[in-house]
Design a protein around this motif. Structure first.
Motif, PDB file in Angstrom:
ATOM      1  N   ASN A 159       0.837  -1.202   0.000  1.00  0.00           N
ATOM      2  CA  ASN A 159       0.000   0.000   0.000  1.00  0.00           C
ATOM      3  C   ASN A 159       0.873   1.253   0.000  1.00  0.00           C
ATOM      4  O   ASN A 159       0.622   2.212  -0.728  1.00  0.00           O
ATOM      5  N   ASP A 160       1.935   1.241   0.836  1.00  0.00           N
ATOM      6  CA  ASP A 160       2.885   2.371   0.877  1.00  0.00           C
ATOM      7  C   ASP A 160       3.554   2.561  -0.487  1.00  0.00           C
ATOM      8  O   ASP A 160       3.733   3.686  -0.954  1.00  0.00           O
ATOM      9  N   ILE A 161       3.937   1.442  -1.126  1.00  0.00           N
ATOM     10  CA  ILE A 161       4.604   1.499  -2.432  1.00  0.00           C
ATOM     11  C   ILE A 161       3.678   2.116  -3.478  1.00  0.00           C
ATOM     12  O   ILE A 161       4.079   3.014  -4.229  1.00  0.00           O
ATOM     13  N   LEU A 162       2.420   1.666  -3.518  1.00  0.00           N
ATOM     14  CA  LEU A 162       1.483   2.152  -4.527  1.00  0.00           C
ATOM     15  C   LEU A 162       1.124   3.624  -4.308  1.00  0.00           C
ATOM     16  O   LEU A 162       0.982   4.379  -5.269  1.00  0.00           O
ATOM     17  N   ILE A 163       1.009   4.028  -3.050  1.00  0.00           N
ATOM     18  CA  ILE A 163       0.755   5.450  -2.741  1.00  0.00           C
ATOM     19  C   ILE A 163       1.949   6.296  -3.196  1.00  0.00           C
ATOM     20  O   ILE A 163       1.788   7.377  -3.773  1.00  0.00           O
ATOM     21  N   HIS A 164       3.177   5.766  -2.978  1.00  0.00           N
ATOM     22  CA  HIS A 164       4.401   6.470  -3.398  1.00  0.00           C
ATOM     23  C   HIS A 164       4.430   6.620  -4.921  1.00  0.00           C
ATOM     24  O   HIS A 164       4.715   7.712  -5.442  1.00  0.00           O
ATOM     25  N   ILE A 165       4.115   5.548  -5.646  1.00  0.00           N
ATOM     26  CA  ILE A 165       4.134   5.581  -7.112  1.00  0.00           C
ATOM     27  C   ILE A 165       3.107   6.594  -7.627  1.00  0.00           C
ATOM     28  O   ILE A 165       3.406   7.419  -8.499  1.00  0.00           O
ATOM     29  N   GLU A 166       1.909   6.547  -7.068  1.00  0.00           N
ATOM     30  CA  GLU A 166       0.832   7.445  -7.500  1.00  0.00           C
ATOM     31  C   GLU A 166       1.200   8.911  -7.249  1.00  0.00           C
ATOM     32  O   GLU A 166       0.982   9.777  -8.104  1.00  0.00           O
ATOM     33  N   LYS A 167       1.786   9.160  -6.088  1.00  0.00           N
ATOM     34  CA  LYS A 167       2.192  10.530  -5.722  1.00  0.00           C
ATOM     35  C   LYS A 167       3.290  11.031  -6.658  1.00  0.00           C
ATOM     36  O   LYS A 167       3.249  12.161  -7.142  1.00  0.00           O
ATOM     37  N   ARG A 168       4.290  10.169  -6.926  1.00  0.00           N
ATOM     38  CA  ARG A 168       5.423  10.569  -7.767  1.00  0.00           C
ATOM     39  C   ARG A 168       5.027  10.725  -9.232  1.00  0.00           C
ATOM     40  O   ARG A 168       5.535  11.595  -9.928  1.00  0.00           O
ATOM     41  N   MET A 169       4.113   9.872  -9.713  1.00  0.00           N
ATOM     42  CA  MET A 169       3.661   9.989 -11.099  1.00  0.00           C
ATOM     43  C   MET A 169       2.681  11.154 -11.260  1.00  0.00           C
ATOM     44  O   MET A 169       2.477  11.649 -12.364  1.00  0.00           O
ATOM     45  N   GLY A 170       2.070  11.558 -10.148  1.00  0.00           N
ATOM     46  CA  GLY A 170       1.146  12.691 -10.207  1.00  0.00           C
ATOM     47  C   GLY A 170      -0.160  12.368 -10.898  1.00  0.00           C
ATOM     48  O   GLY A 170      -0.829  13.270 -11.420  1.00  0.00           O
ATOM     49  N   GLN A 171      -0.546  11.105 -10.876  1.00  0.00           N
ATOM     50  CA  GLN A 171      -1.823  10.718 -11.477  1.00  0.00           C
ATOM     51  C   GLN A 171      -2.284   9.387 -10.901  1.00  0.00           C
ATOM     52  O   GLN A 171      -1.493   8.643 -10.327  1.00  0.00           O
ATOM     53  N   GLU A 172      -3.579   9.126 -11.064  1.00  0.00           N
ATOM     54  CA  GLU A 172      -4.110   7.857 -10.570  1.00  0.00           C
ATOM     55  C   GLU A 172      -3.614   6.704 -11.425  1.00  0.00           C
ATOM     56  O   GLU A 172      -3.394   6.852 -12.628  1.00  0.00           O
ATOM     57  N   LEU A 173      -3.434   5.551 -10.793  1.00  0.00           N
ATOM     58  CA  LEU A 173      -2.943   4.369 -11.492  1.00  0.00           C
ATOM     59  C   LEU A 173      -4.118   3.481 -11.881  1.00  0.00           C
ATOM     60  O   LEU A 173      -5.114   3.412 -11.165  1.00  0.00           O
ATOM     61  N   ASN A 174      -3.982   2.804 -13.016  1.00  0.00           N
ATOM     62  CA  ASN A 174      -4.971   1.795 -13.369  1.00  0.00           C
ATOM     63  C   ASN A 174      -4.987   0.741 -12.266  1.00  0.00           C
ATOM     64  O   ASN A 174      -3.942   0.303 -11.796  1.00  0.00           O
ATOM     65  N   GLU A 175      -6.176   0.325 -11.895  1.00  0.00           N
ATOM     66  CA  GLU A 175      -6.313  -0.514 -10.703  1.00  0.00           C
ATOM     67  C   GLU A 175      -5.687  -1.901 -10.846  1.00  0.00           C
ATOM     68  O   GLU A 175      -5.434  -2.568  -9.857  1.00  0.00           O
ATOM     69  N   HIS A 176      -5.415  -2.318 -12.103  1.00  0.00           N
ATOM     70  CA  HIS A 176      -4.815  -3.648 -12.268  1.00  0.00           C
ATOM     71  C   HIS A 176      -3.411  -3.733 -11.677  1.00  0.00           C
ATOM     72  O   HIS A 176      -2.892  -4.823 -11.438  1.00  0.00           O
ATOM     73  N   ILE A 177      -2.768  -2.568 -11.410  1.00  0.00           N
ATOM     74  CA  ILE A 177      -1.414  -2.594 -10.833  1.00  0.00           C
ATOM     75  C   ILE A 177      -1.435  -3.194  -9.421  1.00  0.00           C
ATOM     76  O   ILE A 177      -0.455  -3.775  -8.980  1.00  0.00           O
ATOM     77  N   HIS A 178      -2.565  -3.069  -8.724  1.00  0.00           N
ATOM     78  CA  HIS A 178      -2.672  -3.643  -7.378  1.00  0.00           C
ATOM     79  C   HIS A 178      -2.429  -5.150  -7.421  1.00  0.00           C
ATOM     80  O   HIS A 178      -1.757  -5.704  -6.552  1.00  0.00           O
ATOM     81  N   VAL A 179      -2.970  -5.788  -8.441  1.00  0.00           N
ATOM     82  CA  VAL A 179      -2.783  -7.231  -8.590  1.00  0.00           C
ATOM     83  C   VAL A 179      -1.413  -7.521  -9.207  1.00  0.00           C
ATOM     84  O   VAL A 179      -0.630  -8.299  -8.671  1.00  0.00           O
ATOM     85  N   ALA A 180      -1.146  -6.879 -10.353  1.00  0.00           N
ATOM     86  CA  ALA A 180       0.045  -7.216 -11.137  1.00  0.00           C
ATOM     87  C   ALA A 180       1.345  -6.938 -10.385  1.00  0.00           C
ATOM     88  O   ALA A 180       2.252  -7.783 -10.350  1.00  0.00           O
ATOM     89  N   LEU A 181       1.461  -5.757  -9.759  1.00  0.00           N
ATOM     90  CA  LEU A 181       2.718  -5.422  -9.091  1.00  0.00           C
ATOM     91  C   LEU A 181       2.871  -6.170  -7.769  1.00  0.00           C
ATOM     92  O   LEU A 181       3.981  -6.565  -7.395  1.00  0.00           O
ATOM     93  N   THR A 182       1.760  -6.391  -7.058  1.00  0.00           N
ATOM     94  CA  THR A 182       1.816  -7.192  -5.825  1.00  0.00           C
ATOM     95  C   THR A 182       2.319  -8.597  -6.151  1.00  0.00           C
ATOM     96  O   THR A 182       3.210  -9.130  -5.483  1.00  0.00           O
ATOM     97  N   ASP A 183       1.752  -9.182  -7.187  1.00  0.00           N
ATOM     98  CA  ASP A 183       2.135 -10.518  -7.642  1.00  0.00           C
ATOM     99  C   ASP A 183       3.612 -10.524  -8.036  1.00  0.00           C
ATOM    100  O   ASP A 183       4.391 -11.396  -7.627  1.00  0.00           O
ATOM    101  N   HIS A 184       4.000  -9.529  -8.847  1.00  0.00           N
ATOM    102  CA  HIS A 184       5.379  -9.476  -9.346  1.00  0.00           C
ATOM    103  C   HIS A 184       6.391  -9.330  -8.211  1.00  0.00           C
ATOM    104  O   HIS A 184       7.392 -10.060  -8.151  1.00  0.00           O
ATOM    105  N   LEU A 185       6.149  -8.381  -7.304  1.00  0.00           N
ATOM    106  CA  LEU A 185       7.106  -8.126  -6.221  1.00  0.00           C
ATOM    107  C   LEU A 185       7.184  -9.302  -5.249  1.00  0.00           C
ATOM    108  O   LEU A 185       8.265  -9.629  -4.749  1.00  0.00           O
ATOM    109  N   ALA A 186       6.048  -9.941  -4.991  1.00  0.00           N
ATOM    110  CA  ALA A 186       6.040 -11.103  -4.091  1.00  0.00           C
ATOM    111  C   ALA A 186       6.959 -12.199  -4.627  1.00  0.00           C
ATOM    112  O   ALA A 186       7.766 -12.783  -3.890  1.00  0.00           O
TER     113      ALA A 186
END
Length: 280
Positions: free
Chosen positions: A79-106
């Motif tokens: 959650n901290d990582i995704l909030i950081h990415i969203e803040k740094r990119m300055g825009q909302e992220l497509n919601e599929h990143i919650h699944v895809a990046l969580t899966d990838h990083l795990a």
């Protein structure tokens, strides 16, 4: 997103699936928000750190199946990582990143713990094409190291950058991979024709890759960059090798993308190729 939802399922202490009156099914994430909750309870959305939709049934199933294999503290960290990415990119992220990046990083963490190294053949192209995403991905890698003491190999920055780019452009990872593979193929053809190794850190390489990337986007958008008849004749006469190679590159693009490429692309490709050879 405001108001009350009805809890459908408590996935763990940090993740709840709930029914929203407007958006139907939503996923709520927050430290300890699932503790003591049960199906049918009313829940206030402002208690969650992050709320997102999972309208794609396949992604929802993937996320639900993934969570039991992941430590709850990692979900909070994600959650901290995704909030950081969203803040740094300055825009909302497509919601599929919650699944895809969580899966990838795990799985990336699992690989790193087992000392399994994966190379990334597109690393230079990714850094050149998506510099902002690449920088933020580097920050994510630092966050993982600071939080978990796990050092990712350099190639991992590229993979994370692709997930970020996918989340801000609505492009699928497979489409992005296809385009990066094509750009690598085109660059290799240039190197083979000129019998040279291009400095991947050079400004001219960066310009060439950026131009190829934009050319691919123009093909999909059916855009033309305009005819330059006088310039064409001059380039054919002054730089015949570069001009002929530009047409070879266009033919490769047409074959792989299965779409017509505007002939005016040859002009600008010739100029980029001439810069490369002149610099060398």
């Amino acid at each position: 997103m405001e108001g009350q939802v009805i809890i459908q399922k408590v996935l763990n202490n940090n993740v709840i699936i709930a029914e929203h009156p407007t958006y139907e099914e939503v996923v709520l994430i927050g430290k300890g928000i699932g503790f003591g909750c049960k199906k049918g309870d009313h829940f206030s959305l402002d208690k969650a750190d992050k709320t997102f939709l999972l309208s794609n049934q396949q992604e929802k199933e993937q996320y639900v199946n993934l969570l039991p294999h992941i430590d709850e503290t990692f979900i909070d960290f994600m959650n901290d990582i995704l909030i950081h990415i969203e803040k740094r990119m300055g825009q909302e992220l497509n919601e599929h990143i919650h699944v895809a990046l969580t899966d990838h990083l795990a799985f990336a963490i699992n690989r790193a713990q087992k000392n399994m190294q994966f190379s990334n053949p597109f690393l230079n192209e990714i850094e050149s094409l998506y510099p902002k995403e690449y920088q933020i991905a580097s920050e994510v890698v630092t966050m993982v190291y600071d939080e978990m003491g796990i050092q990712f190999p350099e190639g991992e920055v590229g993979f994370i950058a692709l997930h970020i780019h996918s989340a801000v452009t609505e492009k699928s990872l497979s489409e992005i991979h296809q385009h990066n593979h094509l750009i690598t193929k085109l660059v290799t053809l240039v190197e083979e024709t000129f019998e040279m190794t291009i400095d991947k850190k050079s400004v001219n390489y960066h310009r060439l890759v950026q131009h190829l990337h934009r050319a691919i986007d123009r093909v999909y958008q059916e855009e033309s960059i305009g005819k330059e008849d006088k310039l064409v004749e001059m380039l054919k006469h002054e730089y015949p090798v570069c001009y002929n190679l530009s047409w070879k590159l266009i033919k490769v693009m047409q074959k792989q993308l299965n779409k017509p490429v505007d002939e005016s692309e040859a002009v600008y490709l010739t100029i980029h190729l001439q810069r490369l050879t002149h610099k060398s």
